[in-house]
Design an enzyme around this catalytic site. Structure first.
Site, PDB file in Angstrom:
ATOM      1  N   ASP A  73     -20.443   5.326   1.000  1.00  0.00           N
ATOM      2  CA  ASP A  73     -20.526   4.269   1.996  1.00  0.00           C
ATOM      3  C   ASP A  73     -21.880   3.604   1.804  1.00  0.00           C
ATOM      4  O   ASP A  73     -22.923   4.170   2.154  1.00  0.00           O
ATOM      5  CB  ASP A  73     -20.412   4.867   3.398  1.00  0.00           C
ATOM      6  N   TYR A 176     -22.043 -13.738   8.232  1.00  0.00           N
ATOM      7  CA  TYR A 176     -21.764 -13.268   6.868  1.00  0.00           C
ATOM      8  C   TYR A 176     -22.543 -14.115   5.863  1.00  0.00           C
ATOM      9  O   TYR A 176     -23.213 -13.583   4.963  1.00  0.00           O
ATOM     10  CB  TYR A 176     -20.265 -13.368   6.597  1.00  0.00           C
ATOM     11  N   GLY A 177     -22.481 -15.443   6.021  1.00  0.00           N
ATOM     12  CA  GLY A 177     -23.207 -16.323   5.110  1.00  0.00           C
ATOM     13  C   GLY A 177     -24.704 -16.098   5.151  1.00  0.00           C
ATOM     14  O   GLY A 177     -25.384 -16.214   4.123  1.00  0.00           O
TER      15      GLY A 177
END
Length: 274
Positions: A73, A176-177
């Site tokens: 992870d 996210y960007g």
């Protein structure tokens, strides 16, 4: 099949249970590399979407090189610490190419976006690539050669306006960007620090959507056919940065533009002419 561009190279690809990561790993193996694949999902019992490390490994073994699977992870620092040592042990030596593809995309409006998700996306999308890069850099600089390719996104770019033309996802891609914009900046700074050492650091993003399993789940119903590029095109652009010359570093590329700039012929994921 085409020439073995990566013969003798040891490659790590993250997020390789499906999508772009699995496709890049397959093409690297087809080009003669030994490949370590990294993801959380090892078998179907753990899978939310189609695709597992086991599936990817089966594809890679057809090409005859070494393949090692690393379940990790990458949002967890302790898991990240063991990725490069396990890859080196499994592949028999230091890493030549690191492809940081793993990412998480959780969309939502900015004004009420949960801060826990902000931290998760920055941890996985920016901190993890830097952490893995830091782990491979010492051996790369000692040999005077290495390639780090970070997979970014067009969502890192600002919307001009007002008025703002946001597209089908609205402002949902903003956080996210932002994590991908941070990745672009870190990549550029790392390239500047390492310039002259033989280690290339570049990012590449699709010009259009690549409808991997994850992307299809997120935006597949709102993307027009003219907004889609093929998996083979995205992989061709990434591969070009896995063996680019020493002075090609610090760039943020757009996949189809890079293909045109380099005069590349797009091949299948097995390295054959299309």
């Amino acid at each position: 099949m085409g020439s073995k561009r990566l013969d003798g190279k040891r490659v790590v690809v993250t997020g390789a249970s499906r999508g772009i990561g699995a496709a890049v790993a397959r093409r690297c193996a087809a080009e003669g590399a030994d490949v370590a694949i990294v993801a959380r999902t090892v078998d179907a019992a753990d899978a939310y979407l189609p695709g597992t490390l086991g599936d990817t490994a089966d594809e890679l073994r057809r090409f005859g090189g070494r393949v090692t699977l690393i379940q990790a992870d990458l949002a967890d620092e302790a898991d990240r610490e063991r990725v490069v040592p396990e890859a080196e042990a499994g592949l028999g030596g230091p890493i030549d190419v690191l492809v940081n593809n793993a990412a998480v995309a959780l969309y939502g409006t900015v004004a009420d976006y949960p801060l826990k998700r902000v931290r998760l996306m920055h941890e996985l999308n920016c901190v993890a690539p830097l952490h893995l890069a830091q782990a491979v850099i010492p051996a790369m600089t000692a040999r005077g050669e290495g390639w780090i390719v970070n997979v970014s996104s067009g969502t890192a770019r600002h919307w001009p306006g007002p008025p703002f033309r946001l597209g089908g996802t609205g402002t949902g891609t903003t956080v996210y960007g932002a994590s991908k914009a941070a990745l672009n900046r870190v990549s550029n700074g790392l390239a500047a620090e390492l310039h002259g050492c033989g280690v290339r650091v570049n990012t590449v993003e699709p010009r259009a959507a690549v409808l991997s399993e994850g992307a299809r789940d997120l935006v597949g119903d709102i993307v027009r056919p003219d907004q889609v590029e093929s998996m083979e095109e995205m992989v061709e652009a990434i591969l070009a940065l896995c063996d680019c010359p020493a002075d090609h570093t610090g760039h943020t590329h757009i996949s189809l533009d890079l293909i045109a700039e380099f005069g590349l012929t797009v091949r299948t994921l097995d390295g054959d002419p299309r």
